[in-house]
Write a protein that holds these residues in place. Structure first.
Motif, PDB file in Angstrom:
ATOM      1  N   GLY A 169      65.413  61.148  54.979  1.00  0.00           N
ATOM      2  CA  GLY A 169      65.267  60.411  53.732  1.00  0.00           C
ATOM      3  C   GLY A 169      66.090  59.137  53.689  1.00  0.00           C
ATOM      4  N   SER A 170      65.988  58.457  52.548  1.00  0.00           N
ATOM      5  CA  SER A 170      66.636  57.156  52.370  1.00  0.00           C
ATOM      6  C   SER A 170      67.848  57.201  51.457  1.00  0.00           C
ATOM      7  CB  SER A 170      65.634  56.163  51.777  1.00  0.00           C
ATOM      8  OG  SER A 170      64.583  55.954  52.678  1.00  0.00           O
ATOM      9  N   PHE A 171      68.236  58.389  51.005  1.00  0.00           N
ATOM     10  CA  PHE A 171      69.365  58.499  50.094  1.00  0.00           C
ATOM     11  C   PHE A 171      70.410  59.458  50.644  1.00  0.00           C
ATOM     12  CE2 PHE A 171      65.785  57.321  47.412  1.00  0.00           C
ATOM     13  CZ  PHE A 171      66.309  56.224  46.743  1.00  0.00           C
ATOM     14  N   ILE A 172      71.664  59.160  50.369  1.00  0.00           N
ATOM     15  CA  ILE A 172      72.770  60.034  50.748  1.00  0.00           C
ATOM     16  C   ILE A 172      73.543  60.350  49.473  1.00  0.00           C
ATOM     17  CG2 ILE A 172      74.875  60.275  52.100  1.00  0.00           C
ATOM     18  CD1 ILE A 172      73.810  58.061  53.950  1.00  0.00           C
ATOM     19  N   ALA A 173      73.563  61.625  49.099  1.00  0.00           N
ATOM     20  CA  ALA A 173      74.342  62.049  47.939  1.00  0.00           C
ATOM     21  C   ALA A 173      75.812  62.094  48.337  1.00  0.00           C
ATOM     22  CB  ALA A 173      73.883  63.423  47.466  1.00  0.00           C
ATOM     23  N   LEU A 174      76.667  61.610  47.451  1.00  0.00           N
ATOM     24  CA  LEU A 174      78.095  61.572  47.743  1.00  0.00           C
ATOM     25  C   LEU A 174      78.795  62.795  47.144  1.00  0.00           C
ATOM     26  CD1 LEU A 174      78.614  57.778  47.107  1.00  0.00           C
ATOM     27  CD2 LEU A 174      78.531  58.956  49.301  1.00  0.00           C
ATOM     28  N   PRO A 175      79.655  63.453  47.911  1.00  0.00           N
ATOM     29  CA  PRO A 175      80.302  64.674  47.430  1.00  0.00           C
ATOM     30  C   PRO A 175      81.515  64.429  46.536  1.00  0.00           C
ATOM     31  CG  PRO A 175      80.982  64.250  49.675  1.00  0.00           C
ATOM     32  CD  PRO A 175      79.978  63.198  49.318  1.00  0.00           C
ATOM     33  N   VAL A 176      81.918  63.182  46.366  1.00  0.00           N
ATOM     34  CA  VAL A 176      83.058  62.856  45.509  1.00  0.00           C
ATOM     35  C   VAL A 176      82.667  61.750  44.537  1.00  0.00           C
ATOM     36  CG1 VAL A 176      84.805  63.513  47.216  1.00  0.00           C
ATOM     37  CG2 VAL A 176      84.011  61.156  47.131  1.00  0.00           C
ATOM     38  N   ARG A 177      83.453  61.629  43.495  1.00  0.00           N
ATOM     39  CA  ARG A 177      83.274  60.549  42.541  1.00  0.00           C
ATOM     40  C   ARG A 177      84.586  60.276  41.855  1.00  0.00           C
ATOM     41  NH1 ARG A 177      80.038  64.625  38.732  1.00  0.00           N
ATOM     42  NH2 ARG A 177      81.776  64.957  37.401  1.00  0.00           N
ATOM     43  N   PRO A 178      84.819  59.257  41.143  1.00  0.00           N
ATOM     44  CA  PRO A 178      83.991  58.077  41.021  1.00  0.00           C
ATOM     45  C   PRO A 178      84.086  57.210  42.272  1.00  0.00           C
ATOM     46  CG  PRO A 178      86.016  57.745  39.814  1.00  0.00           C
ATOM     47  CD  PRO A 178      86.044  59.144  40.352  1.00  0.00           C
ATOM     48  N   VAL A 179      82.979  56.631  42.665  1.00  0.00           N
ATOM     49  CA  VAL A 179      82.926  55.767  43.839  1.00  0.00           C
ATOM     50  C   VAL A 179      82.896  54.324  43.362  1.00  0.00           C
ATOM     51  CG1 VAL A 179      81.630  55.152  45.900  1.00  0.00           C
ATOM     52  CG2 VAL A 179      81.737  57.532  45.168  1.00  0.00           C
ATOM     53  N   GLU A 180      83.833  53.542  43.855  1.00  0.00           N
ATOM     54  CA  GLU A 180      83.948  52.148  43.439  1.00  0.00           C
ATOM     55  C   GLU A 180      83.218  51.199  44.386  1.00  0.00           C
ATOM     56  OE1 GLU A 180      85.279  51.195  40.566  1.00  0.00           O
ATOM     57  OE2 GLU A 180      85.556  53.329  40.179  1.00  0.00           O
ATOM     58  N   ALA A 181      83.237  51.503  45.690  1.00  0.00           N
ATOM     59  CA  ALA A 181      82.620  50.582  46.650  1.00  0.00           C
ATOM     60  C   ALA A 181      82.229  51.327  47.922  1.00  0.00           C
ATOM     61  CB  ALA A 181      83.586  49.450  46.991  1.00  0.00           C
TER      62      ALA A 181
END
Length: 179
Positions: A74-86
């Motif tokens: 696929g074209s998306f990668i879910a991030l396991p942490v947040r908040p993501v700034e950059a």
């Protein structure tokens, strides 16, 4: 695509609320002059910060975080942490060594890739994540870090229900298969 945290930037003693923990624990003035007391409080705060971040899937103090895993297609990668700034960088190993992926962008709490990846490719992602300095962390989460640090020092198990109630609104709700 399932990623996991491989490493994160260091948190220094200057970033931590040492005096706040000492006051919370009702330590007398001059506590910093006691041999190894500052190191002990720093260790408790580092441990409490790591515990809170692990429980919530959040990065509290802003720093670079390295994520690794394998592509699930696929074209998306879910991030396991947040908040993501950059988004700092993405590298993919298609079998001939890691190469940088350009054109990827941060979209909410996931990364949108310019082209889909095949299942099984190895990924390395570096992001800038966190709320900022200690003063920028939501008050309830800062309180939880201090409670966990205090519990670690005193061994008081009665704080656990309070800790759980305080972090409950910050837990990520994930529905469906792997996100």
């Amino acid at each position: 695509m399932a990623l996991r945290v491989l490493s994160s930037g260091a948190v220094t003693a200057a970033d931590l609320p040492m005096a706040g923990l000492a006051a919370r624990m009702r330590m007398p003035d001059g506590w910093a002059t006691v041999p190894d007391m500052a190191l002990r409080l720093e260790s408790q705060l580092q441990s409490a910060l790591a515990t809170t971040e692990r429980r919530l899937g959040r990065v509290l103090l802003r720093r670079q975080v390295t994520l690794g895993g394998t592509a699930e297609g696929g074209s998306f990668i879910a991030l396991p942490v947040r908040p993501v700034e950059a988004l700092v960088s993405i590298e993919v190993d298609r079998g001939a060594g890691f190469e940088v992926v350009s054109g990827a962008r941060l979209a909410e709490e996931r990364i949108e890739l310019p082209a889909p990846l095949r299942v099984g490719y190895a990924l390395n992602v570096v992001i800038e994540a966190g709320h900022g300095a200690w003063a920028d962390i939501p008050a309830d989460l800062a309180q939880v870090v201090l409670l966990i640090a205090e519990r670690g020092e005193s061994g008081d198990g009665t704080l656990e229900p309070l800790i759980e109630r305080t972090i409950a609104p910050f837990r990520a709700l994930r529905l469906g298969r792997r996100v």
